[in-house]
Motif scaffolding. Structure first.
Motif, PDB file in Angstrom:
ATOM      1  N   TYR A 200       3.853 -13.339  14.723  1.00 15.78           N
ATOM      2  CA  TYR A 200       4.939 -12.545  14.150  1.00 15.78           C
ATOM      3  C   TYR A 200       5.333 -13.092  12.774  1.00 15.78           C
ATOM      4  O   TYR A 200       5.587 -14.273  12.621  1.00 15.78           O
ATOM      5  CB  TYR A 200       6.144 -12.596  15.099  1.00 15.78           C
ATOM      6  CG  TYR A 200       7.174 -11.537  14.828  1.00 15.78           C
ATOM      7  CD1 TYR A 200       8.234 -11.781  13.954  1.00 15.78           C
ATOM      8  CD2 TYR A 200       7.076 -10.296  15.435  1.00 15.78           C
ATOM      9  CE1 TYR A 200       9.177 -10.816  13.706  1.00 15.78           C
ATOM     10  CE2 TYR A 200       8.023  -9.308  15.198  1.00 15.78           C
ATOM     11  CZ  TYR A 200       9.067  -9.571  14.330  1.00 15.78           C
ATOM     12  OH  TYR A 200      10.011  -8.596  14.085  1.00 15.78           O
ATOM     13  N   ASP A 201       5.401 -12.207  11.777  1.00 20.26           N
ATOM     14  CA  ASP A 201       5.733 -12.610  10.407  1.00 20.26           C
ATOM     15  C   ASP A 201       7.078 -12.009  10.009  1.00 20.26           C
ATOM     16  O   ASP A 201       7.187 -10.809   9.728  1.00 20.26           O
ATOM     17  CB  ASP A 201       4.649 -12.141   9.434  1.00 20.26           C
ATOM     18  CG  ASP A 201       4.874 -12.681   8.021  1.00 20.26           C
ATOM     19  OD1 ASP A 201       5.869 -13.427   7.823  1.00 20.26           O
ATOM     20  OD2 ASP A 201       4.067 -12.358   7.134  1.00 20.26           O
ATOM     21  N   GLU A 202       8.105 -12.848  10.054  1.00 26.36           N
ATOM     22  CA  GLU A 202       9.436 -12.351   9.702  1.00 26.36           C
ATOM     23  C   GLU A 202       9.544 -11.991   8.217  1.00 26.36           C
ATOM     24  O   GLU A 202      10.464 -11.287   7.806  1.00 26.36           O
ATOM     25  CB  GLU A 202      10.491 -13.403  10.043  1.00 26.36           C
ATOM     26  CG  GLU A 202      10.678 -13.605  11.542  1.00 26.36           C
ATOM     27  CD  GLU A 202      11.812 -14.550  11.835  1.00 26.36           C
ATOM     28  OE1 GLU A 202      12.979 -14.115  11.774  1.00 26.36           O
ATOM     29  OE2 GLU A 202      11.524 -15.746  12.109  1.00 26.36           O
ATOM     30  N   LYS A 203       8.634 -12.479   7.412  1.00 22.50           N
ATOM     31  CA  LYS A 203       8.703 -12.213   5.971  1.00 22.50           C
ATOM     32  C   LYS A 203       8.469 -10.749   5.663  1.00 22.50           C
ATOM     33  O   LYS A 203       8.726 -10.296   4.555  1.00 22.50           O
ATOM     34  CB  LYS A 203       7.676 -13.072   5.229  1.00 22.50           C
ATOM     35  CG  LYS A 203       8.004 -14.568   5.252  1.00 22.50           C
ATOM     36  CD  LYS A 203       6.978 -15.353   4.473  1.00 22.50           C
ATOM     37  CE  LYS A 203       7.300 -16.846   4.466  1.00 22.50           C
ATOM     38  NZ  LYS A 203       6.280 -17.626   3.711  1.00 22.50           N
ATOM     39  N   GLU A 204       7.922 -10.012   6.632  1.00 20.11           N
ATOM     40  CA  GLU A 204       7.628  -8.605   6.366  1.00 20.11           C
ATOM     41  C   GLU A 204       8.886  -7.737   6.451  1.00 20.11           C
ATOM     42  O   GLU A 204       8.822  -6.536   6.294  1.00 20.11           O
ATOM     43  CB  GLU A 204       6.552  -8.112   7.337  1.00 20.11           C
ATOM     44  CG  GLU A 204       5.230  -8.846   7.145  1.00 20.11           C
ATOM     45  CD  GLU A 204       4.140  -8.284   8.025  1.00 20.11           C
ATOM     46  OE1 GLU A 204       4.323  -7.183   8.583  1.00 20.11           O
ATOM     47  OE2 GLU A 204       3.096  -8.925   8.145  1.00 20.11           O
TER      48      GLU A 204
ATOM     49  N   ASN B 249      -5.004 -16.785   9.266  1.00 17.21           N
ATOM     50  CA  ASN B 249      -4.540 -17.012  10.654  1.00 17.21           C
ATOM     51  C   ASN B 249      -5.709 -17.354  11.581  1.00 17.21           C
ATOM     52  O   ASN B 249      -5.624 -18.254  12.425  1.00 17.21           O
ATOM     53  CB  ASN B 249      -3.817 -15.774  11.183  1.00 17.21           C
ATOM     54  CG  ASN B 249      -2.487 -15.540  10.508  1.00 17.21           C
ATOM     55  OD1 ASN B 249      -1.963 -16.449   9.837  1.00 17.21           O
ATOM     56  ND2 ASN B 249      -1.941 -14.334  10.654  1.00 17.21           N
TER      57      ASN B 249
ATOM     58  N   ASN C 153      -5.999 -11.091   9.406  1.00 18.85           N
ATOM     59  CA  ASN C 153      -5.639 -12.124   8.438  1.00 18.85           C
ATOM     60  C   ASN C 153      -6.592 -13.300   8.622  1.00 18.85           C
ATOM     61  O   ASN C 153      -6.531 -14.023   9.624  1.00 18.85           O
ATOM     62  CB  ASN C 153      -4.187 -12.567   8.660  1.00 18.85           C
ATOM     63  CG  ASN C 153      -3.701 -13.548   7.601  1.00 18.85           C
ATOM     64  OD1 ASN C 153      -4.375 -14.537   7.310  1.00 18.85           O
ATOM     65  ND2 ASN C 153      -2.520 -13.280   7.046  1.00 18.85           N
TER      66      ASN C 153
ATOM     67  N   ASN D 151      -2.009  -9.931  16.174  1.00 18.08           N
ATOM     68  CA  ASN D 151      -1.157  -9.533  15.038  1.00 18.08           C
ATOM     69  C   ASN D 151      -0.755  -8.079  15.304  1.00 18.08           C
ATOM     70  O   ASN D 151      -1.599  -7.177  15.234  1.00 18.08           O
ATOM     71  CB  ASN D 151      -1.930  -9.646  13.723  1.00 18.08           C
ATOM     72  CG  ASN D 151      -1.116  -9.194  12.534  1.00 18.08           C
ATOM     73  OD1 ASN D 151      -0.030  -8.634  12.672  1.00 18.08           O
ATOM     74  ND2 ASN D 151      -1.647  -9.414  11.337  1.00 18.08           N
TER      75      ASN D 151
ATOM     76  N   ARG E 106       5.965 -17.455  15.447  1.00 21.10           N
ATOM     77  CA  ARG E 106       6.267 -16.983  14.092  1.00 21.10           C
ATOM     78  C   ARG E 106       5.413 -17.725  13.065  1.00 21.10           C
ATOM     79  O   ARG E 106       5.066 -18.890  13.242  1.00 21.10           O
ATOM     80  CB  ARG E 106       7.744 -17.202  13.781  1.00 21.10           C
ATOM     81  CG  ARG E 106       8.684 -16.312  14.585  1.00 21.10           C
ATOM     82  CD  ARG E 106      10.135 -16.595  14.235  1.00 21.10           C
ATOM     83  NE  ARG E 106      11.050 -15.666  14.863  1.00 21.10           N
ATOM     84  CZ  ARG E 106      11.500 -15.788  16.114  1.00 21.10           C
ATOM     85  NH1 ARG E 106      11.117 -16.821  16.838  1.00 21.10           N
ATOM     86  NH2 ARG E 106      12.331 -14.898  16.612  1.00 21.10           N
ATOM     87  N   LEU E 107       5.105 -16.997  12.033  1.00 24.40           N
ATOM     88  CA  LEU E 107       4.434 -17.595  10.869  1.00 24.40           C
ATOM     89  C   LEU E 107       5.468 -18.337  10.024  1.00 24.40           C
ATOM     90  O   LEU E 107       6.647 -17.938   9.984  1.00 24.40           O
ATOM     91  CB  LEU E 107       3.750 -16.508  10.040  1.00 24.40           C
ATOM     92  CG  LEU E 107       2.562 -15.813  10.712  1.00 24.40           C
ATOM     93  CD1 LEU E 107       2.094 -14.653   9.843  1.00 24.40           C
ATOM     94  CD2 LEU E 107       1.427 -16.785  10.956  1.00 24.40           C
ATOM     95  N   PRO E 108       5.110 -19.380   9.292  1.00 21.29           N
ATOM     96  CA  PRO E 108       3.742 -19.933   9.249  1.00 21.29           C
ATOM     97  C   PRO E 108       3.401 -20.688  10.535  1.00 21.29           C
ATOM     98  O   PRO E 108       4.277 -21.254  11.184  1.00 21.29           O
ATOM     99  CB  PRO E 108       3.799 -20.876   8.034  1.00 21.29           C
ATOM    100  CG  PRO E 108       5.228 -21.317   7.999  1.00 21.29           C
ATOM    101  CD  PRO E 108       6.033 -20.128   8.409  1.00 21.29           C
TER     102      PRO E 108
END
Length: 484
Positions: free
Chosen positions: A88-92, A19, A16, A58, A113-115
């Motif tokens: 870590y992207d919880e949106k996934e 990032n 990404n 990632n 965690r993102l963002p």
């Protein structure tokens, strides 16, 4: 970037671009080197090249990913051990708890965690770097402790000073990868003495001019360790710049060996280290070793002193105090040893017994002081007339014995005559102008007539009486014919 601060190396494993840009911006303007890859399969190889302190990962990057990627990064067992932080992207829509536990079990140290938030990112990075430093300190402390125990155990097995010093410099040089480790004793003025050096085992007590070693003089002055990261550029070494022109990428450490308020010497190290010098942990390690070297050196010296005193006592026990010859008791100890050897190997053994002629008259005429002088100087003449393997002893009064190992009858007669002539030609003190002579009896071991050590003495004593009866100042021997 501050060149004097430690450089932190960061590897970003993320495909990404946003990032990556955020991380580069967060750590810009500080002492960081940042490398990146957008392929998980390439990450393990990059670790070996960069040796990072910190890795941002990632876990869903293409190629090797997830727990497999974390395990692959951790299995390399790098030194220093890098901290791994997952992005870590919880949106996934992943199940958070299960995933996190799996990644942490796989080798990750923390997650973010993102963002991304700059403050949070920086704080977590610093925390992990601190944890890594603590981990590294524990590893180094354990290694140093192990090395110190190995040194103390090794030097505890010997009381030989040279061996102790060899153990210390060789072990320290090995642990710190130094090409030179020396122990330098401080002398008077600018004199120093290299007691031992790992790179020159033949060196012992080599005198050096401390005027050529400002780093050692500084340690003597302050009684504190000195560590120079680059000797060619350090201000302390400016006065000896011409002498160190060849020391490229060389770091020096000098640690004092002290007792109370006095610097007795130094532990001196040189190592080739580009862009880094000796660490605080390494300096601390050498200080402990320096203290141990003093106590080991002191104990060894004490042992040598006791050993010397024991040897002195032994020497007194076997030596006649007036003549400095062996005494009567030691003569018989050596006689039994040499007689046993002659019997076992059928080797020749001879004995000379001699007596100073008219010695009672000398004592009565000149007094015991002159008599003692005559006995001392005559003994010295006899000692200087024989071989090192011969045993010269005061048998009693003015009678002296010379035991001659590996000597036949003809050889013993020749030696007896040489002794007689040397004594006859000796000039004594100016106030004593008499000519001193001796009578000598010679006997040689034979299987038939000398069954015991005492038999050899009896034969030599009988020959001595014959020499006295023949007018003195001569050599006589008991022959096989006279015994038959």
């Amino acid at each position: 970037m501050d060149k004097n601060a430690s450089v932190i190396r960061i590897l970003v494993v993320d495909d990404n671009a946003q990032n990556l840009a955020f991380i580069r911006d967060a750590f810009s303007g500080k002492n960081y080197i940042i490398e990146s890859t957008d392929d998980g399969d390439k990450a393990p190889a990059m670790l070996g090249q960069l040796v990072p302190n910190l890795i941002f990962v990632n876990p869903w990057i293409r190629g090797l990913s997830g727990q497999g990627l974390c395990a692959a990064l951790r299995i390399l067992d790098l030194d220093p051990r890098p901290a791994i932080i997952l992005i870590y992207d919880e949106k996934e829509g992943k199940e958070v708890n299960e995933e996190i536990l799996g990644f942490l079990d796989g080798g990750a140290d923390d997650i973010i965690r993102l963002p991304l938030n700059k403050t949070d990112l920086y704080a977590r990075a610093r925390a992990q770097l601190n944890f890594s430093k603590c981990y590294r300190d524990i590893i180094v402390d354990n290694q140093n402790l192990k090395s110190i125990l190995e040194i103390t155990n090794a030097i505890g097995d010997t009381l030989d000073t040279s061996e102790i010093l060899d153990i210390i410099v060789n072990h320290v040089a090995s642990v710190l990868d130094a090409h030179r480790c020396s122990i330098v004793m401080v002398g008077e003025g600018d004199k120093g003495y290299v007691l031992v050096s790992n790179d020159a085992p033949e060196v012992r007590d080599l005198q050096i001019d401390l005027g050529r070693y400002p780093e050692i003089r500084e340690v003597i002055r302050t009684r504190d360790p000195v560590s120079l990261d680059d000797v060619k550029t350090h201000p302390l070494m400016k006065e000896v710049g011409e002498l160190i022109m060849d020391l490229d990428y060389t770091s020096i450490m000098v640690v004092p060996v002290t007792f109370k308020e006095h610097t007795l010497g130094t532990l001196f190290l040189r190592a080739r280290r580009k862009n880094r010098g000796f660490t605080a942990k390494e300096i601390e390690f050498c200080q402990i070793v320096a203290n141990a070297s003093y106590h080991a050196f002191k104990n060894a010296k004490l042992f040598e002193q006791v050993s010397d005193e024991k040897e002195d006592l032994r020497h007194l026990a076997i030596t006649d105090q007036l003549t400095a010859l062996f005494n009567h008791s030691f003569f018989y100890i050596r006689l039994e040893e040499e007689f046993e050897r002659a019997v076992r190997y059928d080797s020749p053994l001879s004995l000379i017994l001699m007596d100073i002629d008219d010695f009672k008259r000398i004592n009565d005429t000149y007094g015991h002081r002159i008599g003692d002088m005559v006995l001392r100087e005559t003994s010295a003449v006899i000692r200087n007339s024989v071989r090192k393997i011969d045993v010269v002893a005061r048998y009693g009064g003015e009678e002296i014995a010379v035991l001659l190992p590996q000597t036949s009858l003809s050889g013993a007669l020749g030696e007896a005559e040489r002794i007689r002539l040397n004594i006859e030609n000796t000039k004594y003190q100016e106030d004593f102008d008499e000519v001193i002579t001796v009578s000598l009896g010679v006997a040689t071991y034979s299987f038939e007539h000398t069954k015991r050590p005492e038999d050899l003495v009896n034969l030599a004593d009988k020959a001595l009486y014959e020499a006295k009866d023949a007018g003195k100042n001569c050599v006589k021997v008991i022959t096989e014919k006279s015994l038959s």
